[in-house]
Write a protein that holds these residues in place. Sequence first.
Motif, PDB file in Angstrom:
ATOM      1  N   GLY A   1     -58.144  -0.130 -24.747  1.00 39.31           N
ATOM      2  CA  GLY A   1     -57.479   0.487 -25.887  1.00 39.31           C
ATOM      3  C   GLY A   1     -56.289   1.307 -25.443  1.00 39.31           C
ATOM      4  O   GLY A   1     -55.421   0.834 -24.712  1.00 39.31           O
ATOM      5  N   ARG A   2     -56.266   2.561 -25.790  1.00 37.85           N
ATOM      6  CA  ARG A   2     -55.142   3.445 -25.485  1.00 37.85           C
ATOM      7  C   ARG A   2     -55.028   3.767 -23.997  1.00 37.85           C
ATOM      8  O   ARG A   2     -53.937   4.001 -23.481  1.00 37.85           O
ATOM      9  CB  ARG A   2     -55.287   4.729 -26.291  1.00 37.85           C
ATOM     10  N   PHE A   3     -56.151   3.826 -23.297  1.00 43.21           N
ATOM     11  CA  PHE A   3     -56.165   4.272 -21.906  1.00 43.21           C
ATOM     12  C   PHE A   3     -56.538   3.126 -20.963  1.00 43.21           C
ATOM     13  O   PHE A   3     -57.693   2.754 -20.864  1.00 43.21           O
ATOM     14  CB  PHE A   3     -57.128   5.448 -21.750  1.00 43.21           C
ATOM     15  N   PRO A   4     -55.549   2.589 -20.253  1.00 44.14           N
ATOM     16  CA  PRO A   4     -55.808   1.427 -19.407  1.00 44.14           C
ATOM     17  C   PRO A   4     -56.582   1.722 -18.127  1.00 44.14           C
ATOM     18  O   PRO A   4     -57.203   0.820 -17.564  1.00 44.14           O
ATOM     19  CB  PRO A   4     -54.414   0.886 -19.084  1.00 44.14           C
ATOM     20  N   THR A   5     -56.585   2.959 -17.640  1.00 44.76           N
ATOM     21  CA  THR A   5     -57.303   3.287 -16.402  1.00 44.76           C
ATOM     22  C   THR A   5     -58.101   4.575 -16.600  1.00 44.76           C
ATOM     23  O   THR A   5     -57.758   5.419 -17.427  1.00 44.76           O
ATOM     24  CB  THR A   5     -56.336   3.485 -15.219  1.00 44.76           C
ATOM     25  N   ALA A   6     -59.133   4.742 -15.767  1.00 43.82           N
ATOM     26  CA  ALA A   6     -59.997   5.920 -15.875  1.00 43.82           C
ATOM     27  C   ALA A   6     -59.231   7.215 -15.613  1.00 43.82           C
ATOM     28  O   ALA A   6     -59.514   8.236 -16.238  1.00 43.82           O
ATOM     29  CB  ALA A   6     -61.171   5.792 -14.909  1.00 43.82           C
ATOM     30  N   ASP A   7     -58.257   7.198 -14.721  1.00 39.45           N
ATOM     31  CA  ASP A   7     -57.524   8.437 -14.429  1.00 39.45           C
ATOM     32  C   ASP A   7     -56.583   8.840 -15.568  1.00 39.45           C
ATOM     33  O   ASP A   7     -56.083   9.959 -15.589  1.00 39.45           O
ATOM     34  CB  ASP A   7     -56.770   8.344 -13.098  1.00 39.45           C
ATOM     35  N   GLN A   8     -56.355   7.956 -16.516  1.00 40.02           N
ATOM     36  CA  GLN A   8     -55.538   8.273 -17.692  1.00 40.02           C
ATOM     37  C   GLN A   8     -56.387   8.676 -18.892  1.00 40.02           C
ATOM     38  O   GLN A   8     -55.859   9.150 -19.893  1.00 40.02           O
ATOM     39  CB  GLN A   8     -54.678   7.067 -18.086  1.00 40.02           C
ATOM     40  N   ALA A   9     -57.685   8.483 -18.801  1.00 39.99           N
ATOM     41  CA  ALA A   9     -58.590   8.685 -19.937  1.00 39.99           C
ATOM     42  C   ALA A   9     -59.076  10.137 -19.990  1.00 39.99           C
ATOM     43  O   ALA A   9     -59.832  10.574 -19.133  1.00 39.99           O
ATOM     44  CB  ALA A   9     -59.779   7.730 -19.824  1.00 39.99           C
ATOM     45  N   PRO A  10     -58.670  10.894 -21.009  1.00 42.39           N
ATOM     46  CA  PRO A  10     -59.077  12.298 -21.114  1.00 42.39           C
ATOM     47  C   PRO A  10     -60.488  12.444 -21.683  1.00 42.39           C
ATOM     48  O   PRO A  10     -61.048  11.519 -22.259  1.00 42.39           O
ATOM     49  CB  PRO A  10     -58.045  12.880 -22.082  1.00 42.39           C
ATOM     50  N   ALA A  11     -61.014  13.652 -21.560  1.00 43.93           N
ATOM     51  CA  ALA A  11     -62.296  13.991 -22.174  1.00 43.93           C
ATOM     52  C   ALA A  11     -62.088  14.195 -23.675  1.00 43.93           C
ATOM     53  O   ALA A  11     -60.979  14.466 -24.145  1.00 43.93           O
ATOM     54  CB  ALA A  11     -62.857  15.255 -21.540  1.00 43.93           C
ATOM     55  N   LEU A  12     -63.174  14.087 -24.411  1.00 44.26           N
ATOM     56  CA  LEU A  12     -63.120  14.271 -25.861  1.00 44.26           C
ATOM     57  C   LEU A  12     -62.531  15.635 -26.223  1.00 44.26           C
ATOM     58  O   LEU A  12     -61.718  15.731 -27.151  1.00 44.26           O
ATOM     59  CB  LEU A  12     -64.510  14.124 -26.475  1.00 44.26           C
ATOM     60  N   GLY A  13     -62.902  16.678 -25.512  1.00 41.26           N
ATOM     61  CA  GLY A  13     -62.370  18.008 -25.804  1.00 41.26           C
ATOM     62  C   GLY A  13     -60.856  18.046 -25.738  1.00 41.26           C
ATOM     63  O   GLY A  13     -60.193  18.652 -26.582  1.00 41.26           O
TER      64      GLY A  13
ATOM     65  N   ASP B   1     -70.260  14.251 -26.303  1.00 43.19           N
ATOM     66  CA  ASP B   1     -70.066  15.604 -25.788  1.00 43.19           C
ATOM     67  C   ASP B   1     -68.588  15.841 -25.547  1.00 43.19           C
ATOM     68  O   ASP B   1     -67.830  14.890 -25.266  1.00 43.19           O
ATOM     69  CB  ASP B   1     -70.820  15.788 -24.464  1.00 43.19           C
ATOM     70  N   LEU B   2     -68.162  17.093 -25.596  1.00 38.91           N
ATOM     71  CA  LEU B   2     -66.758  17.413 -25.349  1.00 38.91           C
ATOM     72  C   LEU B   2     -66.299  16.981 -23.964  1.00 38.91           C
ATOM     73  O   LEU B   2     -65.127  16.688 -23.754  1.00 38.91           O
ATOM     74  CB  LEU B   2     -66.515  18.920 -25.504  1.00 38.91           C
ATOM     75  N   THR B   3     -67.217  16.917 -23.023  1.00 40.24           N
ATOM     76  CA  THR B   3     -66.866  16.544 -21.647  1.00 40.24           C
ATOM     77  C   THR B   3     -66.896  15.035 -21.405  1.00 40.24           C
ATOM     78  O   THR B   3     -66.515  14.590 -20.317  1.00 40.24           O
ATOM     79  CB  THR B   3     -67.806  17.236 -20.648  1.00 40.24           C
ATOM     80  N   ASP B   4     -67.328  14.255 -22.384  1.00 45.08           N
ATOM     81  CA  ASP B   4     -67.338  12.793 -22.224  1.00 45.08           C
ATOM     82  C   ASP B   4     -65.920  12.279 -22.102  1.00 45.08           C
ATOM     83  O   ASP B   4     -65.048  12.639 -22.894  1.00 45.08           O
ATOM     84  CB  ASP B   4     -68.024  12.114 -23.419  1.00 45.08           C
ATOM     85  N   GLN B   5     -65.719  11.419 -21.131  1.00 44.20           N
ATOM     86  CA  GLN B   5     -64.397  10.845 -20.901  1.00 44.20           C
ATOM     87  C   GLN B   5     -64.203   9.625 -21.802  1.00 44.20           C
ATOM     88  O   GLN B   5     -65.138   8.874 -22.082  1.00 44.20           O
ATOM     89  CB  GLN B   5     -64.265  10.421 -19.431  1.00 44.20           C
TER      90      GLN B   5
END
Length: 176
Positions: A134-146, A125-129
Amino acid sequence: MQTPSERVPALLDGPAVDVTDPRELLTGYLDWYRDALRRKISGLSDEQLQTPVQPFGWSPLGLVKHLGWVERRWLRWGFTAEDIAGYPPGGDAAEWDVSGQTTRAVLAGYLDEVQRSRAIIAAADLTDQARVGGRFPTADQAPALGRILFHLLQEYARHLGHLDIARELIDGKTGE
């Protein structure tokens, strides 16, 4: 005499004018840009595809290779945190270098990354984080698919503008 519809160019590229679903708009425009990349290099010889364009220093085929890495970096290594390299050995220079590679191999590599990207996009989904790792070491750096898809759109738009200029320098052909 031309009719009004013959004189008026299409008002919008990409998905049909009645498309309003955000997912369909994002994926439709992304596919439109992917197809535009192939249209913009169509008709160039292998030599023209592989020869760096001055003053840029990169070749049209090098740009194709780079966009394959962009797809890989943002969706496989980024969104799914697949355990793969996000950059080629040799860094940025290697990402654009096509010396010793055939046009067919570079195009096949690019198209493979596009197919993998499409499968990832279709399964989320576009809202999936993005996953952590890999590229994003922490959850607060990981964007949504959209957000990632918007980034890919700007990458393609910017680079296809560059390719328009390069193509005009190569053979005078201008893009849409």
